[in-house]
Design a protein around this motif. Structure first.
Motif, mmCIF file in Angstrom:
data_model
loop_
_atom_site.group_PDB
_atom_site.id
_atom_site.type_symbol
_atom_site.label_atom_id
_atom_site.label_comp_id
_atom_site.label_asym_id
_atom_site.label_seq_id
_atom_site.Cartn_x
_atom_site.Cartn_y
_atom_site.Cartn_z
ATOM 1 N N VAL A 253 0.716 -1.292 0.107
ATOM 2 C CA VAL A 253 0.117 -0.025 -0.042
ATOM 3 C C VAL A 253 0.984 1.118 -0.059
ATOM 4 C CG1 VAL A 253 -2.025 -1.168 1.091
ATOM 5 C CG2 VAL A 253 0.007 0.015 2.481
ATOM 6 N N ASP A 254 0.274 2.360 -0.339
ATOM 7 C CA ASP A 254 0.844 3.741 -0.258
ATOM 8 C C ASP A 254 0.944 4.217 1.275
ATOM 9 O OD1 ASP A 254 -1.449 4.757 0.102
ATOM 10 O OD2 ASP A 254 -1.649 5.450 -2.081
ATOM 11 N N ALA A 255 1.624 5.299 1.468
ATOM 12 C CA ALA A 255 1.775 6.034 2.697
ATOM 13 C C ALA A 255 0.455 6.369 3.336
ATOM 14 C CB ALA A 255 2.712 7.133 2.586
ATOM 15 N N GLU A 256 -0.474 6.691 2.649
ATOM 16 C CA GLU A 256 -1.908 7.416 2.847
ATOM 17 C C GLU A 256 -2.571 5.919 3.620
ATOM 18 O OE1 GLU A 256 -5.768 9.717 1.528
ATOM 19 O OE2 GLU A 256 -4.003 9.667 0.164
ATOM 20 N N ASP A 257 -2.670 5.042 2.746
ATOM 21 C CA ASP A 257 -3.428 4.012 2.941
ATOM 22 C C ASP A 257 -2.754 3.105 4.214
ATOM 23 O OD1 ASP A 257 -5.264 3.859 1.216
ATOM 24 O OD2 ASP A 257 -4.333 2.633 -0.254
ATOM 25 N N LEU A 258 -1.558 3.135 4.624
ATOM 26 C CA LEU A 258 -0.777 2.503 5.684
ATOM 27 C C LEU A 258 -1.337 3.389 7.028
ATOM 28 C CD1 LEU A 258 1.170 0.703 6.680
ATOM 29 C CD2 LEU A 258 2.844 2.073 6.483
ATOM 30 N N THR A 259 -1.225 4.838 6.704
ATOM 31 C CA THR A 259 -1.681 5.748 8.081
ATOM 32 C C THR A 259 -3.120 5.305 8.432
ATOM 33 O OG1 THR A 259 -0.151 7.356 7.120
ATOM 34 C CG2 THR A 259 -1.947 7.860 8.712
ATOM 35 N N ASP A 260 -4.058 5.162 7.421
ATOM 36 C CA ASP A 260 -5.515 4.791 7.801
ATOM 37 C C ASP A 260 -5.485 3.537 8.263
ATOM 38 O OD1 ASP A 260 -6.071 7.230 6.808
ATOM 39 O OD2 ASP A 260 -6.687 6.320 4.793
ATOM 40 N N MET A 261 -4.626 2.571 7.856
ATOM 41 C CA MET A 261 -4.555 1.110 8.556
ATOM 42 C C MET A 261 -4.058 0.963 9.953
ATOM 43 S SD MET A 261 -3.057 -0.936 5.207
ATOM 44 C CE MET A 261 -2.830 -2.385 6.006
ATOM 45 N N ILE A 262 -2.984 1.939 10.090
ATOM 46 C CA ILE A 262 -2.310 1.960 11.398
ATOM 47 C C ILE A 262 -3.285 2.741 12.410
ATOM 48 C CG2 ILE A 262 -0.710 2.987 12.885
ATOM 49 C CD1 ILE A 262 1.341 2.758 10.369
ATOM 50 N N ALA A 263 -4.014 3.655 11.969
ATOM 51 C CA ALA A 263 -5.232 4.285 13.090
ATOM 52 C C ALA A 263 -6.447 3.107 13.191
ATOM 53 C CB ALA A 263 -5.861 5.403 12.024
ATOM 54 N N GLU A 264 -6.704 2.446 12.264
ATOM 55 C CA GLU A 264 -7.568 1.297 12.492
ATOM 56 C C GLU A 264 -7.343 0.382 13.625
ATOM 57 O OE1 GLU A 264 -9.971 -0.656 9.520
ATOM 58 O OE2 GLU A 264 -8.959 0.665 7.928
ATOM 59 N N LEU A 265 -6.054 -0.091 13.258
ATOM 60 C CA LEU A 265 -5.223 -0.892 14.526
ATOM 61 C C LEU A 265 -5.397 -0.275 15.757
ATOM 62 C CD1 LEU A 265 -4.256 -3.639 13.555
ATOM 63 C CD2 LEU A 265 -1.850 -2.704 13.711
ATOM 64 N N LYS A 266 -4.948 1.005 15.815
ATOM 65 C CA LYS A 266 -4.940 1.420 17.339
ATOM 66 C C LYS A 266 -6.094 1.947 17.808
ATOM 67 C CE LYS A 266 -0.774 4.532 16.496
ATOM 68 N NZ LYS A 266 -0.269 5.762 16.439
ATOM 69 N N ALA A 267 -7.362 1.526 17.191
ATOM 70 C CA ALA A 267 -8.674 1.791 17.579
ATOM 71 C C ALA A 267 -9.179 0.579 18.072
ATOM 72 C CB ALA A 267 -9.791 2.066 16.426
ATOM 73 N N LEU A 268 -8.488 -0.618 17.975
ATOM 74 C CA LEU A 268 -8.868 -2.014 18.472
ATOM 75 C C LEU A 268 -8.181 -2.233 19.923
ATOM 76 C CD1 LEU A 268 -7.635 -4.289 15.307
ATOM 77 C CD2 LEU A 268 -10.121 -3.127 15.895
ATOM 78 N N THR A 269 -8.612 -3.120 20.510
ATOM 79 C CA THR A 269 -8.506 -3.310 22.040
ATOM 80 C C THR A 269 -7.520 -4.567 22.261
ATOM 81 O OG1 THR A 269 -10.879 -2.898 22.444
ATOM 82 C CG2 THR A 269 -9.631 -3.997 24.380
ATOM 83 N N PRO A 270 -6.096 -4.270 22.472
ATOM 84 C CA PRO A 270 -5.374 -5.311 22.734
ATOM 85 C C PRO A 270 -5.318 -6.350 23.642
ATOM 86 C CG PRO A 270 -4.209 -3.228 23.145
ATOM 87 C CD PRO A 270 -5.682 -3.209 22.747
ATOM 88 N N ARG A 271 -6.150 -5.811 24.737
ATOM 89 C CA ARG A 271 -6.460 -6.550 26.033
ATOM 90 C C ARG A 271 -8.172 -6.659 26.090
ATOM 91 N NH1 ARG A 271 -3.060 -7.753 30.135
ATOM 92 N NH2 ARG A 271 -4.319 -7.125 31.693
#
Length: 496
Positions: A253-271
């Motif tokens: 993916v490009d930089a913009e898509d990666l930024t969106d994906m990381i934001a989605e990941l941070k919205a999840l609950t690791p615990r």
């Protein structure tokens, strides 16, 4: 015409005395709750003392407010009346016994007298005014409740409970699946299948075995687990190092898509389990031990380490009994003596009752202990209660919060109660798991050229085999096995 008159009527009724309420309360307490209760009684009643290893009272410091004696005639008379009542309330059982030796033992009345409270009058649950306030479910209780409503077979439900026991406070499954399969005597593939069902429990991501798997489950639930996101989840170490170039390369993916994906990941609950406060995790200590008996069968023994050891301090009572002068002082001495005697006897009979119920459960479920989870027998409270001469409410209290250590692991006594399918010819009942296995075998035979069976036809075939089952039950079992309907199976076979 109205008037007044006196009438004498005779009737029978159960008087729920404070001592009877205490007996009911003691029976349903866990070992930790019982220890806390006994500690309170030791502080409140100066006649009670801890029993040392030699069976004598521990020495107590002489203080002005601690002076009593059980040799006093008035105290003995008051305590004797309560002892007689206690003898009527409980049955006897040996501290350790072989189940195989007591199969034909005559049922004793046991707690049937006081446990009959559940048959009428006040509900047993309402008798205990000291029950803890309502609280939120713990993570493990939340998962157990979902497992009970997940339409799992008897054996699969047992596997699910074993897996839930391996979940930590964060919601992660820390046990090894192979160890669970070996302990329960089933295949690893079956444990993995049950875990897949558990992964559908709330909160999403629960019972994952790693952070990537936890995040994956949450992304699947949001319908966002595409190949690019899968690559990101599999390379979290690159994200931790902030290697964005490497992530763009592996994700495609490009930089913009990666930024969106990381934001989605941070919205999840690791615990996912962290949202449950609940009680701190405590070491599970069994109340009963079950071991193979060299002479055959199983040996059932109480875990004496969990039993509070208290006795009545007669020497101490002797000091104060003679010093009591006023009626108030004498009444206090007599009351303390009566309560102390009652508690000692209640604790002893509680232990014997737990042993009696556990022994009968082990006798009923010996095939499970010997051969594994597939051999759990249909069992309910009434069967056990009738076998040992107790009321169902008594058995229910005994099996709550009581644990048994077996060669296959530590289980709550309630674990051994499983559903049953009635026989159409009046013979022995069939376990729900056995019926599910038969249904699965019938449908699997369709792939070998047999006609596709409708749910109605399966009902007919089962009744011919002596199994009385309703069509909706067949449909429920089929859905629990994740088997499509007959219409869908016909379409699949034609396509194949």
């Amino acid at each position: 015409m109205l008037g007044q008159r006196l009438e004498i009527r005779q009737g029978q009724g159960l008087v729920v005395t404070p001592q009877l309420q205490q007996a009911i309360k003691l029976l349903q307490l866990s070992n930790l709750e019982l220890e806390a209760f006994v500690e309170q009684e030791l502080e409140r009643n100066p006649l009670l003392a801890r029993e040392d290893a030699e069976g004598e009272a521990e020495p107590v410091a002489e203080t002005p407010d601690r002076e009593l004696s059980l040799d006093d005639a008035g105290a003995e008379e008051a305590a004797g009346a309560m002892d007689a009542r206690a003898d009527d309330l409980y049955g006897e059982a040996s501290p350790g016994e072989r189940v195989s030796d007591r199969a034909d033992e005559t049922a004793q009345p046991g707690l049937a007298d006081w446990s009959a409270v559940g048959r009428g009058g006040a509900a047993p649950e309402d008798l205990d005014g000291d029950r803890p306030d309502r609280r939120e479910l713990t993570l493990w209780e939340h998962l157990q409740a979902q497992a009970s409503s997940a339409r799992l077979s008897t054996a699969d439900h047992a596997i699910a409970l074993a897996l839930i026991d391996q979940v930590d406070e964060g919601g992660y499954l820390r046990g090894e699946l192979a160890e669970v399969a070996d302990r329960l005597g089933c295949g690893l593939d079956r444990v993995e299948a049950v875990l897949a069902v558990c992964h559908g429990f709330e909160p999403t991501g629960i019972m994952a075995r790693s952070v990537p798997e936890c995040l994956k489950l949450q992304l699947i639930e949001r319908n966002r687990f595409d190949p690019a996101m899968a690559a990101l989840v599999e390379n979290l170490e690159l994200l931790a190092r902030r290697d964005l170039a490497g992530l763009r390369k592996v994700c495609g993916v490009d930089a913009e898509d990666l930024t969106d994906m990381i934001a989605e990941l941070k919205a999840l609950t690791p615990r996912p389990g962290a949202g449950f406060g609940g009680e701190p995790a405590q070491t599970l200590i069994p109340d009963v031990h079950v071991r193979p008996d060299p002479a055959g069968g199983w040996r059932v023994e109480l875990n004496t380490d969990t039993l509070p050891r208290v006795l009545v301090d007669k020497r101490y009572h002797a000091v104060v009994a003679g010093a009591a002068r006023s009626d108030t002082e004498k009444a206090f001495v007599a009351d303390c003596a009566a309560q102390a005697n009652w508690l000692v006897k209640s604790l002893d009979q509680r232990a014997k009752t737990i042993l009696k119920v556990a022994s009968e459960i082990v006798r009923q479920q010996d095939a499970f202990l010997a051969f594994g989870v597939e051999f759990l027998r249909p069992l309910n409270l009434k069967t056990v209660a009738d076998a040992i001469g107790m009321h169902e409410s008594t058995v229910s209290r005994v099996t709550s919060n009581k644990y048994v250590a077996t060669p296959r692991g530590v289980f709550e006594l309630k674990f051994f109660f499983t559903a049953a399918i009635q026989s159409s010819d009046g013979g022995a009942t069939h376990s729900a798991e056995a019926v599910r296995h038969r249904i699965k075998s019938m449908i699997e035979a369709e792939a070998a050229g047999a006609d596709v069976l409708s749910d109605d036809r399966i009902v007919e075939l089962l009744k011919e085999a002596g199994i009385d089952i309703a069509r909706r039950t067949v449909a429920k079992y089929r859905e629990a096995l994740r088997i499509p309907s007959s219409v869908e199976r016909k379409r699949m076979l034609k396509t194949a």
